[in-house]
Design a protein around this motif. Structure first.
Motif, mmCIF file in Angstrom:
data_model
loop_
_atom_site.group_PDB
_atom_site.id
_atom_site.type_symbol
_atom_site.label_atom_id
_atom_site.label_comp_id
_atom_site.label_asym_id
_atom_site.label_seq_id
_atom_site.Cartn_x
_atom_site.Cartn_y
_atom_site.Cartn_z
ATOM 1 N N UNK A 36 -0.025 22.684 7.559
ATOM 2 C CA UNK A 36 0.676 23.327 8.784
ATOM 3 C C UNK A 36 -0.301 23.221 9.786
ATOM 4 N N UNK A 37 0.779 22.435 11.460
ATOM 5 C CA UNK A 37 1.535 22.237 11.255
ATOM 6 C C UNK A 37 1.538 20.791 11.148
ATOM 7 N N UNK A 38 2.991 20.107 10.316
ATOM 8 C CA UNK A 38 2.697 18.787 10.068
ATOM 9 C C UNK A 38 3.070 18.144 11.276
ATOM 10 N N UNK A 39 3.629 16.526 10.842
ATOM 11 C CA UNK A 39 4.121 16.156 11.706
ATOM 12 C C UNK A 39 5.613 15.467 12.877
ATOM 13 N N UNK A 79 0.633 -1.355 0.151
ATOM 14 C CA UNK A 79 -0.267 0.354 -0.049
ATOM 15 C C UNK A 79 1.251 1.568 0.107
ATOM 16 N N UNK A 80 0.595 1.995 -0.703
ATOM 17 C CA UNK A 80 1.531 3.391 -0.902
ATOM 18 C C UNK A 80 0.752 4.480 -0.613
ATOM 19 N N UNK A 81 -0.570 4.447 0.437
ATOM 20 C CA UNK A 81 -1.443 5.364 0.384
ATOM 21 C C UNK A 81 -0.515 6.468 1.874
ATOM 22 N N UNK A 82 -0.925 7.458 2.023
ATOM 23 C CA UNK A 82 -0.328 8.412 3.058
ATOM 24 C C UNK A 82 -1.045 8.348 4.476
ATOM 25 N N UNK A 83 -2.164 7.332 4.392
ATOM 26 C CA UNK A 83 -3.117 7.365 5.715
ATOM 27 C C UNK A 83 -2.583 5.864 5.754
ATOM 28 N N UNK A 84 -3.083 5.841 7.492
ATOM 29 C CA UNK A 84 -2.909 4.205 7.503
ATOM 30 C C UNK A 84 -4.885 3.748 7.030
ATOM 31 N N UNK A 85 -4.758 2.709 6.240
ATOM 32 C CA UNK A 85 -5.566 1.493 5.942
ATOM 33 C C UNK A 85 -7.410 1.553 6.798
ATOM 34 N N UNK A 86 -6.974 2.611 7.975
ATOM 35 C CA UNK A 86 -8.485 2.736 8.415
ATOM 36 C C UNK A 86 -8.784 3.754 8.623
ATOM 37 N N UNK A 87 -8.026 4.472 7.524
ATOM 38 C CA UNK A 87 -8.499 5.575 7.703
ATOM 39 C C UNK A 87 -8.329 6.506 8.597
ATOM 40 N N UNK A 88 -8.106 6.447 9.931
ATOM 41 C CA UNK A 88 -8.052 7.200 10.783
ATOM 42 C C UNK A 88 -6.287 8.487 10.716
ATOM 43 N N UNK A 89 -6.212 8.890 11.574
ATOM 44 C CA UNK A 89 -4.677 9.983 11.195
ATOM 45 C C UNK A 89 -3.415 9.645 11.728
ATOM 46 N N UNK A 90 -2.312 9.642 11.302
ATOM 47 C CA UNK A 90 -1.696 9.365 11.938
ATOM 48 C C UNK A 90 -0.343 10.311 13.298
#
Length: 103
Positions: free
Chosen positions: A61-64, A8-19
């Motif tokens: 902003x602000x990012x992680x 999986x190359x998605x930026x968000x977790x598979x469950x759709x939650x926030x990192x």
């Protein structure tokens, strides 16, 4: 013959939650502080038509990494005004001296 599982190359977790937040080091070394300065400078805010975004990765902003860098520098003893001054200077190689009021 079996195939490898797709990546999986998605930026968000598979469950759709926030990192989640990036974990802090158990104690802040000089190297951690240098990485934190780089994080807050490289991931500085940029005004865009849709609001303020991270200059490096265009996330809100602000990012992680910017948040992580601020937390590490705060643990190092730098007050928010000093961290803001580092971001404003824009030097990712600046030496973050421990903050000592009156010294």
């Amino acid at each position: 013959m079996s195939r490898p599982a797709p990546v999986a190359l998605a930026r968000q977790p598979a469950d759709g939650g926030v990192l989640r937040e990036i974990p802090l080091p158990p104690y802040v070394t000089v190297e951690d502080a240098q990485f934190a300065v780089r994080a807050v400078v490289v991931h500085a805010p940029q005004t865009w038509s849709g609001g303020t975004i991270c200059r490096n990765d265009a996330s809100p902003y602000p990012c992680r990494l910017h948040r992580w860098g601020r937390r590490v520098l705060a643990l190092r003893g730098l007050p928010p005004a000093e961290i803001d001054a580092l971001v404003e200077r824009g030097d990712p190689t600046a030496d973050p001296r421990p903050y000592r009021p009156g010294a």
